[in-house]
Design a protein around this motif. Structure first.
Motif, mmCIF file in Angstrom:
data_model
loop_
_atom_site.group_PDB
_atom_site.id
_atom_site.type_symbol
_atom_site.label_atom_id
_atom_site.label_comp_id
_atom_site.label_asym_id
_atom_site.label_seq_id
_atom_site.Cartn_x
_atom_site.Cartn_y
_atom_site.Cartn_z
ATOM 1 N N GLU A 14 0.691 -1.247 -0.195
ATOM 2 C CA GLU A 14 0.020 -0.007 0.014
ATOM 3 C C GLU A 14 0.701 1.206 -0.027
ATOM 4 O O GLU A 14 0.538 2.295 -0.449
ATOM 5 C CB GLU A 14 -1.021 0.079 1.189
ATOM 6 N N GLN A 15 1.951 1.147 0.646
ATOM 7 C CA GLN A 15 3.060 2.229 0.460
ATOM 8 C C GLN A 15 3.478 2.608 -0.904
ATOM 9 O O GLN A 15 3.697 3.677 -1.223
ATOM 10 C CB GLN A 15 4.113 1.969 1.363
ATOM 11 N N MET A 16 3.274 1.671 -1.847
ATOM 12 C CA MET A 16 3.586 1.799 -3.323
ATOM 13 C C MET A 16 2.614 1.966 -4.102
ATOM 14 O O MET A 16 2.699 2.061 -5.099
ATOM 15 C CB MET A 16 4.457 0.518 -3.795
ATOM 16 N N SER A 17 1.488 1.964 -3.265
ATOM 17 C CA SER A 17 -0.024 2.105 -4.059
ATOM 18 C C SER A 17 -0.055 1.191 -5.138
ATOM 19 O O SER A 17 -0.709 1.515 -6.212
ATOM 20 C CB SER A 17 -0.039 3.483 -4.928
ATOM 21 N N LEU A 18 0.287 -0.157 -4.612
ATOM 22 C CA LEU A 18 -0.044 -1.008 -5.772
ATOM 23 C C LEU A 18 -1.449 -1.497 -5.844
ATOM 24 O O LEU A 18 -2.022 -1.737 -4.810
ATOM 25 C CB LEU A 18 0.671 -2.544 -5.300
ATOM 26 N N PRO A 19 -2.020 -1.894 -6.935
ATOM 27 C CA PRO A 19 -3.267 -2.469 -6.963
ATOM 28 C C PRO A 19 -3.510 -3.881 -6.529
ATOM 29 O O PRO A 19 -2.763 -4.633 -6.931
ATOM 30 C CB PRO A 19 -3.830 -2.267 -8.546
ATOM 31 N N LEU A 20 -4.183 -4.022 -5.420
ATOM 32 C CA LEU A 20 -4.291 -5.359 -4.714
ATOM 33 C C LEU A 20 -5.493 -5.964 -4.820
ATOM 34 O O LEU A 20 -6.510 -5.499 -5.132
ATOM 35 C CB LEU A 20 -4.211 -5.275 -3.112
ATOM 36 N N PHE A 21 -5.615 -7.241 -4.941
ATOM 37 C CA PHE A 21 -6.621 -8.042 -5.257
ATOM 38 C C PHE A 21 -7.043 -9.242 -4.186
ATOM 39 O O PHE A 21 -5.966 -9.737 -3.652
ATOM 40 C CB PHE A 21 -6.514 -8.808 -6.684
ATOM 41 N N GLU A 22 -8.220 -9.434 -3.815
ATOM 42 C CA GLU A 22 -8.520 -10.285 -2.799
ATOM 43 C C GLU A 22 -7.889 -9.840 -1.425
ATOM 44 O O GLU A 22 -7.089 -10.635 -0.930
ATOM 45 C CB GLU A 22 -8.344 -11.845 -3.235
ATOM 46 N N LYS A 23 -8.268 -8.679 -0.920
ATOM 47 C CA LYS A 23 -7.639 -8.319 0.087
ATOM 48 C C LYS A 23 -7.647 -9.090 1.345
ATOM 49 O O LYS A 23 -7.231 -9.013 2.336
ATOM 50 C CB LYS A 23 -7.917 -6.882 0.515
ATOM 51 N N LYS A 24 -8.991 -9.810 1.324
ATOM 52 C CA LYS A 24 -9.466 -10.572 2.551
ATOM 53 C C LYS A 24 -8.325 -11.941 2.506
ATOM 54 O O LYS A 24 -8.504 -12.506 1.687
ATOM 55 C CB LYS A 24 -10.868 -11.124 2.686
ATOM 56 N N PHE A 25 -7.435 -12.088 3.524
ATOM 57 C CA PHE A 25 -6.509 -13.121 3.542
ATOM 58 C C PHE A 25 -6.927 -14.372 4.070
ATOM 59 O O PHE A 25 -7.453 -14.466 5.156
ATOM 60 C CB PHE A 25 -5.286 -12.661 4.211
ATOM 61 N N SER A 26 -7.320 -15.609 3.446
ATOM 62 C CA SER A 26 -7.746 -16.847 3.879
ATOM 63 C C SER A 26 -6.444 -17.835 3.432
ATOM 64 O O SER A 26 -6.713 -18.596 2.290
ATOM 65 C CB SER A 26 -9.035 -17.327 3.139
ATOM 66 N N PRO A 27 -5.581 -17.998 4.229
ATOM 67 C CA PRO A 27 -4.429 -18.731 3.787
ATOM 68 C C PRO A 27 -4.949 -20.143 3.658
ATOM 69 O O PRO A 27 -5.562 -20.705 4.459
ATOM 70 C CB PRO A 27 -3.312 -18.698 5.095
ATOM 71 N N HIS A 28 -4.445 -20.934 2.372
ATOM 72 C CA HIS A 28 -4.911 -22.388 2.270
ATOM 73 C C HIS A 28 -3.781 -22.808 1.186
ATOM 74 O O HIS A 28 -3.219 -22.389 0.412
ATOM 75 C CB HIS A 28 -6.135 -22.433 1.696
ATOM 76 N N LEU A 29 -3.944 -24.108 0.996
ATOM 77 C CA LEU A 29 -3.049 -24.703 -0.121
ATOM 78 C C LEU A 29 -4.221 -25.454 -0.951
ATOM 79 O O LEU A 29 -4.589 -26.625 -0.600
ATOM 80 C CB LEU A 29 -2.120 -26.011 0.460
ATOM 81 N N THR A 30 -4.324 -24.918 -2.086
ATOM 82 C CA THR A 30 -5.439 -25.518 -3.001
ATOM 83 C C THR A 30 -4.916 -26.833 -3.578
ATOM 84 O O THR A 30 -3.759 -26.999 -4.105
ATOM 85 C CB THR A 30 -5.565 -24.331 -4.201
ATOM 86 N N LEU A 31 -5.897 -27.723 -3.629
ATOM 87 C CA LEU A 31 -5.769 -29.221 -4.199
ATOM 88 C C LEU A 31 -6.500 -29.100 -5.789
ATOM 89 O O LEU A 31 -5.945 -29.641 -6.391
ATOM 90 C CB LEU A 31 -6.244 -30.183 -3.269
ATOM 91 N N MET A 32 -7.678 -28.616 -5.605
ATOM 92 C CA MET A 32 -8.515 -28.479 -6.945
ATOM 93 C C MET A 32 -9.425 -27.393 -6.897
ATOM 94 O O MET A 32 -9.732 -26.785 -5.859
ATOM 95 C CB MET A 32 -9.397 -29.885 -6.747
ATOM 96 N N LYS A 33 -9.657 -27.018 -8.182
ATOM 97 C CA LYS A 33 -10.535 -25.766 -8.241
ATOM 98 C C LYS A 33 -11.483 -25.788 -9.602
ATOM 99 O O LYS A 33 -10.496 -26.093 -10.488
ATOM 100 C CB LYS A 33 -9.944 -24.231 -8.052
ATOM 101 N N LEU A 34 -12.658 -25.773 -9.686
ATOM 102 C CA LEU A 34 -13.585 -25.849 -10.690
ATOM 103 C C LEU A 34 -13.183 -24.800 -11.869
ATOM 104 O O LEU A 34 -13.235 -25.303 -12.997
ATOM 105 C CB LEU A 34 -14.970 -25.679 -10.290
ATOM 106 N N SER A 35 -12.670 -23.689 -11.419
ATOM 107 C CA SER A 35 -12.166 -22.859 -12.342
ATOM 108 C C SER A 35 -11.207 -23.349 -13.419
ATOM 109 O O SER A 35 -11.205 -22.685 -14.656
ATOM 110 C CB SER A 35 -11.924 -21.404 -11.987
ATOM 111 N N LYS A 36 -10.535 -24.272 -13.181
ATOM 112 C CA LYS A 36 -9.565 -24.915 -14.083
ATOM 113 C C LYS A 36 -10.286 -25.893 -14.894
ATOM 114 O O LYS A 36 -9.697 -26.067 -15.871
ATOM 115 C CB LYS A 36 -8.619 -25.539 -13.241
#
Length: 257
Positions: free
Chosen positions: A176-198
């Motif tokens: 934010e100090q660099m004013s970077l555009p951030l996405f999905e600011k809500k942080f829910s740490p996880h290790l993805t195994l499968m996702k339907l979008s693929k």
């Protein structure tokens, strides 16, 4: 691309090419001396145009992550995927490649290599924010889901998990100090195994959820512990030279803390 709508005060000037100083896709900049409009009016219009341009065009192209290097975790994830596929082989294309396993910390947009290097410099300058991280480990245990569309290995909610949350918040501060555009600011740490979008073929068939029956027997699975020594800054769109993991532009070594 069609031209964006502009302020009514400028609409009558669109056909006057002599008034136009610069145009990039749907962003139009007019000469106030020629249009007769006030600078504030033009700035309001440009701000509106710019917001539309940002919302339409900007997508995350880089991300910070913790790469999974523990072979026991990698093998356990592989087994979990295979067990799910036994119950439903159609989910094969929804499976995340084992050699790309990672925990995403932050997704953002960078324009060029100069910004890539500058981000690293800012992290180095901000090391004091991360000085409390010592013997940082993540324990992966259990399987959870985001709306039955993403299946992931969960993290044990221990002190190290709390350290991870604090760590990520400090990364956000630097970004934010660099004013970077951030996405999905809500942080829910996880290790993805499968996702339907693929699996576009499944979505086209109207399959919008992964049935709990395929993975609920793995809900208490233990995957292992990852010792975190560094974080990787990777490209979302590029692979490394071996074509396996994401192309890594730099690594932030936590052992220097």
């Amino acid at each position: 691309m069609d031209k964006c709508e502009i302020n009514d005060k400028l609409s009558s000037q669109q056909s006057e090419s002599s008034d136009l100083i610069y145009a990039d896709d749907c962003l139009f900049i007019y000469d106030p001396m020629q249009t007769g409009c006030s600078i504030n009016s033009i700035l309001d219009t440009l701000t509106s145009q710019f917001k539309k341009l940002i919302s339409k065009k900007l997508e995350p192209n880089y991300f910070l992550c913790i790469k999974i290097n523990n072979n026991k975790i990698i093998e356990a994830c592989d087994r979990a995927q295979k067990e799910i596929l036994i119950k439903n082989p159609d989910l094969n294309k929804a499976s995340v490649r084992i050699d790309t396993l990672h925990v995403t910390l932050l997704a953002f947009y960078l324009r060029d290599e100069q910004e890539i290097d500058f981000f690293y410099t800012k992290l180095e300058e901000s090391r004091i924010l991360f000085e409390d991280l010592k013997n940082f480990e993540l324990t992966f245990q259990g399987i959870s889901t985001f709306g039955d569309r993403v299946i992931y290995a969960d993290l044990l909610k221990d002190d190290h998990f709390n350290d991870l949350i604090k760590f990520q918040k400090n990364l956000v501060k630097v970004a934010e100090q660099m004013s970077l555009p951030l996405f999905e600011k809500k942080f829910s740490p996880h290790l993805t195994l499968m996702k339907l979008s693929k699996a576009k073929n499944l979505l086209k068939k109207g399959i919008k959820k992964i049935n709990k029956e395929f993975y609920e027997h793995l809900s208490d699975s233990y995957f292992g512990i990852e010792s975190v020594a560094k974080i990787n800054m990777c490209s979302i769109r590029e692979k490394d030279t071996l074509g396996k993991f994401y192309k890594t532009y730099w690594e932030f070594d936590l052992n220097k803390l």
